[in-house]
Design a protein around this motif. Sequence first.
Motif, short mmCIF file in Angstrom:
data_model
loop_
_atom_site.label_atom_id
_atom_site.label_comp_id
_atom_site.label_asym_id
_atom_site.label_seq_id
_atom_site.Cartn_x
_atom_site.Cartn_y
_atom_site.Cartn_z
N ASN A 133 0.82 -1.21 0.00
CA ASN A 133 0.00 0.00 0.00
C ASN A 133 0.86 1.26 0.00
N LEU A 134 1.93 1.23 0.78
CA LEU A 134 2.83 2.39 0.82
C LEU A 134 3.43 2.64 -0.55
N LEU A 135 3.95 1.60 -1.18
CA LEU A 135 4.58 1.74 -2.50
C LEU A 135 3.56 2.09 -3.59
N SER A 136 2.30 1.74 -3.37
CA SER A 136 1.24 2.01 -4.36
C SER A 136 0.65 3.41 -4.22
N GLY A 137 1.15 4.18 -3.24
CA GLY A 137 0.68 5.55 -3.07
C GLY A 137 -0.51 5.70 -2.15
N LYS A 138 -0.92 4.61 -1.49
CA LYS A 138 -2.06 4.67 -0.58
C LYS A 138 -1.61 5.14 0.80
N PRO A 139 -2.48 5.79 1.54
CA PRO A 139 -2.12 6.23 2.90
C PRO A 139 -1.99 5.04 3.84
N VAL A 140 -0.97 5.06 4.69
CA VAL A 140 -0.77 4.01 5.69
C VAL A 140 -0.55 4.65 7.05
N GLN A 141 -0.86 3.89 8.09
CA GLN A 141 -0.70 4.38 9.46
C GLN A 141 0.63 3.90 10.03
N THR A 142 1.42 4.82 10.56
CA THR A 142 2.70 4.49 11.17
C THR A 142 2.86 5.28 12.46
N GLU A 143 2.84 4.57 13.59
CA GLU A 143 2.98 5.17 14.91
C GLU A 143 2.06 6.38 15.08
N GLY A 144 0.80 6.19 14.70
CA GLY A 144 -0.22 7.23 14.88
C GLY A 144 -0.22 8.30 13.81
N GLN A 145 0.69 8.20 12.84
CA GLN A 145 0.78 9.17 11.76
C GLN A 145 0.28 8.56 10.45
N THR A 146 -0.44 9.35 9.67
CA THR A 146 -0.86 8.92 8.33
C THR A 146 0.21 9.36 7.35
N VAL A 147 0.72 8.38 6.59
CA VAL A 147 1.85 8.64 5.70
C VAL A 147 1.53 8.12 4.31
N TRP A 148 1.97 8.85 3.28
CA TRP A 148 1.87 8.34 1.91
C TRP A 148 3.02 8.94 1.09
N VAL A 149 3.48 8.17 0.11
CA VAL A 149 4.70 8.56 -0.62
C VAL A 149 4.52 9.84 -1.43
N THR A 150 3.29 10.18 -1.79
CA THR A 150 3.07 11.38 -2.61
C THR A 150 3.13 12.67 -1.79
N GLN A 151 3.44 12.54 -0.49
CA GLN A 151 3.63 13.75 0.32
C GLN A 151 4.83 14.57 -0.16
N HIS A 152 5.73 13.91 -0.85
CA HIS A 152 6.90 14.59 -1.40
C HIS A 152 7.19 14.01 -2.78
N PRO A 153 7.56 14.84 -3.75
CA PRO A 153 7.81 14.34 -5.11
C PRO A 153 8.87 13.23 -5.17
N GLN A 154 9.77 13.21 -4.20
CA GLN A 154 10.83 12.21 -4.19
C GLN A 154 10.55 11.08 -3.20
N GLY A 155 9.33 11.06 -2.69
CA GLY A 155 8.98 10.10 -1.64
C GLY A 155 9.10 8.65 -2.07
N LEU A 156 8.66 8.32 -3.29
CA LEU A 156 8.67 6.93 -3.74
C LEU A 156 10.10 6.42 -3.89
N GLU A 157 10.98 7.22 -4.48
CA GLU A 157 12.38 6.80 -4.64
C GLU A 157 13.03 6.57 -3.27
N PHE A 158 12.74 7.45 -2.33
CA PHE A 158 13.30 7.34 -0.99
C PHE A 158 12.82 6.05 -0.31
N VAL A 159 11.53 5.75 -0.43
CA VAL A 159 10.96 4.56 0.20
C VAL A 159 11.52 3.29 -0.44
N CYS A 160 11.64 3.26 -1.77
CA CYS A 160 12.20 2.08 -2.45
C CYS A 160 13.61 1.79 -1.94
N TYR A 161 14.40 2.85 -1.80
CA TYR A 161 15.79 2.68 -1.37
C TYR A 161 15.86 2.18 0.06
N LYS A 162 15.13 2.82 0.96
CA LYS A 162 15.18 2.46 2.38
C LYS A 162 14.59 1.07 2.63
#
Length: 381
Positions: A133-162
């Motif tokens: 879901n994270l890699l697909s651009g959907k919002p996910v819950q992490t430690e009480g925070q809603t996170v999605w890769v489209t929050q930043h234009p470089q978010g997907l590349e960063f997530v793939c690497y990490k």
Amino acid sequence: MRGAISSMQQEITAAQEGKRRKYEEEEKQKQKELEEREQMMWQTSVPAQQSWGKQQKEGLQVETEGSILQWYWQLQDAAEQCVAAFSDIGNCKGNTEVKKIKTNLQKAATIPVSQISSVSGSQLREVFDKINNLLSGKPVQTEGQTVWVTQHPQGLEFVCYKLAEKFVRHGEGEVSFHHDSAFPIAAVLSGIWELHPRVGDIFLAHLHKKCPYSVPFYPARKEGTSMEEYQRMLGYEVHDSKVEEPDHFLKRMSGMIRLYAAIIQLRWPYGSGQGAHPHGLSYGWRWLAQMLNLEPLADVTAVLLLDFLEVCGNALMRQYGIQFWKIMLFIQKSYIPRIEAVTSSGQMGCLSRLKTFVQKCLQAEEIPLPKGILTPSFWRT
């Protein structure tokens, strides 16, 4: 009339004889082609057709095959390009908002990997869904925070690497201590790899850099390279000019090879299953063939060869049949003596275990299923 009938019968007999000979020739040709293919496959896989005396005279390779090295460098380039593609997130010290996004994205990518276990199939599917879901651009819950890769234009590349980096670290850490954990980790990663090939490529780049023997590749020390830097190239951890102990080094390498061997034989059971495995058994066959074409290294070769065969040997046996058994015979008759030639008396433990494993398998004509393999019943839990 009788003459005409006799003539017709002779023509029919001749025609039938001609068809029979043609059929036999075609069958002989098919058999010849099959034998030639098998012979070619074996000759290009391992140098088993050479005599032991000839091997001693000519030696095995000291460098990895050119096409495999090219693949290695392409993956390293891909990883470097990925890092360059998220430079804004990577260097966000002065930007509080971007720094917060970076922290949340990193947690969203790495925490689920830490939660992978063999407790149940349903739990493993939950972990997979979080990552997918994270890699697909959907919002996910992490430690009480809603996170999605489209929050930043470089978010997907960063997530793939990490994410890829975390999987490799799990291999050198978790798998090195708990061998069975290779299978649930590999199952999740193979499914993610199938849907998000970018993660798979970056994973391989990280794996190869941390463990060059997973290529397999034995880096040569170039002129001007310091000993400290060369030790890092070989996979050793170096901190404050202090190199890690050989036992710890081998344990980490073992964990990563076991994870790699698990990945190439597993598929995520809930995938489409329509295409080929993103990094399947053919890569395992290539790794084994290339490993056996390289001059062995003391300790390292015996340890990693045994790890690989214990985890992936059964799958390779079922896939390649007689060709696999030829490789096992080659290991016993020709390659183990080469390992012995570079192994000191104090390093014989790993080699003895490899010899025993290969001997037992050849005697039983069977490779045992690896310990910890995920059975169909696991996925129903």
